[in-house]
Design a protein around this motif. Structure first.
Motif, mmCIF file in Angstrom:
data_model
loop_
_atom_site.group_PDB
_atom_site.id
_atom_site.type_symbol
_atom_site.label_atom_id
_atom_site.label_comp_id
_atom_site.label_asym_id
_atom_site.label_seq_id
_atom_site.Cartn_x
_atom_site.Cartn_y
_atom_site.Cartn_z
ATOM 1 N N GLU A 26 58.919 23.820 32.777
ATOM 2 C CA GLU A 26 59.629 25.194 32.557
ATOM 3 C C GLU A 26 59.440 25.783 33.553
ATOM 4 O O GLU A 26 60.227 26.332 34.809
ATOM 5 N N LEU A 27 57.946 26.222 33.915
ATOM 6 C CA LEU A 27 57.526 26.932 35.103
ATOM 7 C C LEU A 27 57.712 26.511 36.390
ATOM 8 O O LEU A 27 58.294 27.117 37.319
ATOM 9 N N ARG A 28 57.398 25.248 36.366
ATOM 10 C CA ARG A 28 57.684 24.619 37.663
ATOM 11 C C ARG A 28 59.307 24.624 38.099
ATOM 12 O O ARG A 28 59.455 24.686 39.475
ATOM 13 N N ASN A 29 60.071 24.311 37.427
ATOM 14 C CA ASN A 29 61.532 24.263 37.687
ATOM 15 C C ASN A 29 62.220 25.521 38.185
ATOM 16 O O ASN A 29 62.904 25.703 39.003
ATOM 17 N N LEU A 30 61.243 26.689 37.390
ATOM 18 C CA LEU A 30 61.747 28.108 37.769
ATOM 19 C C LEU A 30 61.164 28.483 39.067
ATOM 20 O O LEU A 30 61.908 29.276 39.959
ATOM 21 N N SER A 31 59.864 27.750 39.367
ATOM 22 C CA SER A 31 59.549 28.202 40.652
ATOM 23 C C SER A 31 60.437 27.419 41.900
ATOM 24 O O SER A 31 60.645 28.071 42.854
ATOM 25 N N LEU A 32 60.921 26.136 41.744
ATOM 26 C CA LEU A 32 61.563 25.420 42.571
ATOM 27 C C LEU A 32 62.978 26.238 42.762
ATOM 28 O O LEU A 32 63.527 26.243 43.704
ATOM 29 N N TRP A 33 63.233 26.792 41.638
ATOM 30 C CA TRP A 33 64.584 27.625 41.637
ATOM 31 C C TRP A 33 64.671 28.781 42.523
ATOM 32 O O TRP A 33 65.591 29.092 43.326
ATOM 33 N N SER A 34 63.666 29.585 42.419
ATOM 34 C CA SER A 34 63.374 30.760 43.064
ATOM 35 C C SER A 34 63.417 30.938 44.449
ATOM 36 O O SER A 34 63.065 29.777 45.216
ATOM 37 N N GLU A 35 63.713 31.903 44.998
ATOM 38 C CA GLU A 35 63.891 32.295 46.565
ATOM 39 C C GLU A 35 62.754 33.347 46.786
ATOM 40 O O GLU A 35 62.165 33.493 48.004
ATOM 41 N N GLY A 36 62.104 34.048 45.692
ATOM 42 C CA GLY A 36 61.271 34.981 46.029
ATOM 43 C C GLY A 36 60.683 35.327 44.409
ATOM 44 O O GLY A 36 61.328 34.803 43.389
ATOM 45 N N GLN A 37 59.353 35.786 44.432
ATOM 46 C CA GLN A 37 58.583 35.995 42.952
ATOM 47 C C GLN A 37 58.086 37.293 42.824
ATOM 48 O O GLN A 37 57.931 37.839 44.186
ATOM 49 N N VAL A 38 58.107 37.584 41.666
ATOM 50 C CA VAL A 38 56.966 39.007 41.568
ATOM 51 C C VAL A 38 56.297 38.620 40.533
ATOM 52 O O VAL A 38 56.156 37.873 39.482
ATOM 53 N N TRP A 39 54.885 38.899 40.626
ATOM 54 C CA TRP A 39 53.746 38.804 39.726
ATOM 55 C C TRP A 39 53.404 40.125 39.260
ATOM 56 O O TRP A 39 52.912 40.962 40.099
ATOM 57 N N SER A 40 52.895 40.088 38.077
ATOM 58 C CA SER A 40 52.619 41.519 37.507
ATOM 59 C C SER A 40 51.542 41.066 36.644
ATOM 60 O O SER A 40 51.699 40.281 35.548
ATOM 61 N N SER A 41 50.148 41.855 36.637
ATOM 62 C CA SER A 41 49.076 41.552 35.859
ATOM 63 C C SER A 41 48.451 42.570 35.608
ATOM 64 O O SER A 41 48.357 43.483 36.276
ATOM 65 N N PRO A 42 47.852 42.634 34.464
ATOM 66 C CA PRO A 42 46.911 43.752 34.080
ATOM 67 C C PRO A 42 45.564 43.663 35.036
ATOM 68 O O PRO A 42 45.252 42.156 35.343
ATOM 69 N N GLU A 43 44.715 44.267 35.027
ATOM 70 C CA GLU A 43 43.322 44.185 35.481
ATOM 71 C C GLU A 43 42.535 43.949 34.397
ATOM 72 O O GLU A 43 42.373 45.015 33.625
ATOM 73 N N MET A 44 41.847 42.851 34.517
ATOM 74 C CA MET A 44 40.738 42.632 33.484
ATOM 75 C C MET A 44 39.548 42.260 34.245
ATOM 76 O O MET A 44 39.234 41.303 34.629
ATOM 77 N N HIS A 45 38.272 42.769 33.930
ATOM 78 C CA HIS A 45 37.142 42.408 34.475
ATOM 79 C C HIS A 45 37.184 42.493 35.923
ATOM 80 O O HIS A 45 36.486 41.784 36.506
ATOM 81 N N GLY A 46 37.906 43.293 36.596
ATOM 82 C CA GLY A 46 37.892 43.432 37.917
ATOM 83 C C GLY A 46 38.855 42.519 38.478
ATOM 84 O O GLY A 46 38.951 42.215 39.945
#
Length: 229
Positions: free
Chosen positions: A80-100
């Motif tokens: 599912e993740l790989r297919n969504l990446s192939l589908w996309s033209e752009g991405q947003v990555w949102s993460s907490p900061e944990m241990h720096g």
């Protein structure tokens, strides 16, 4: 998006080709907490992108196996993740900061997206915006390290970024983001992502065309011809 109704966003360059389809944006977030602030930030970004005219899809990382090379490659969450990446033209990555740094869950998602899938590169030439949330004072460790990953994945990481300090103070009970400079910055980042995506999506193959890769393709073709003879 009531707070944006009076704003007219000009995210389409004045001279683009005939591709008027909505930019396809995939959003990843790096926490499974019930009230995950990185997910809430991602959802706010998704609403802004929708308002600006993008087609947005989220990937839910719940159930994604730890990266183990080939053992789980056929797992439905990996596919599912790989297919969504192939589908996309752009991405947003949102993460907490944990241990720096970004969380292990965020890194696992990126690890499951390979540089190549046969002759296709699932991330190369796609635009990328990075965001993070912190429980304390403002920090940039997670976004800085996600930038390194974006470069490694051959993505076009936009200059602007979002880092939300004391994230527990920045969201309403319904999960929407409170009026603040942090929210304004998220709007800025998504506006920039849309512009970069419009500018580059139809030229991504040209932008990432490399001499070394062309040379390698020629050598492989010659090698196959020699074997055939």
């Amino acid at each position: 998006m009531d707070y944006l109704v009076s704003e007219n966003f000009n995210v389409t360059p004045p001279q683009i080709n005939n591709n008027t389809s909505k930019p396809k944006i995939l959003i990843l977030y790096g926490s499974l907490r019930k009230r995950s602030y990185s997910r809430l930030l991602a959802e706010e970004a998704g609403k802004i992108l929708n308002y600006m005219g993008a087609e947005v899809k989220f990937y839910d990382p719940d159930g994604l196996p730890t990266h183990d090379d080939d053992r789980s490659v056929n797992h439905h969450k990996v596919q599912e993740l790989r297919n969504l990446s192939l589908w996309s033209e752009g991405q947003v990555w949102s993460s907490p900061e944990m241990h720096g740094n970004m969380t292990g869950l965020m890194k696992t998602q990126i690890d499951w997206i390979p540089l190549t899938l046969g002759s296709v590169r699932p991330t190369q030439g796609r635009t990328l915006a990075v965001m993070q949330v912190s429980g304390g004072s403002q920090s940039f460790n997670a976004v800085n390290n996600m930038r390194i990953l974006g470069r490694w994945m051959r993505m076009i990481t936009i200059p602007n970024q979002s880092s939300v300090a004391k994230a527990y103070q920045e969201f309403n009970d319904d999960g929407t983001m409170k009026k603040s400079g942090f929210r304004d910055r998220v709007v800025d980042v998504m506006e920039e992502l849309m512009r970069f995506t419009y500018l580059t999506r139809d030229h991504s193959d040209f932008l990432v065309d490399r001499y070394s890769e062309r040379k390698n393709k020629v050598n492989k073709t010659i090698e196959k011809m020699n074997k055939a003879n």
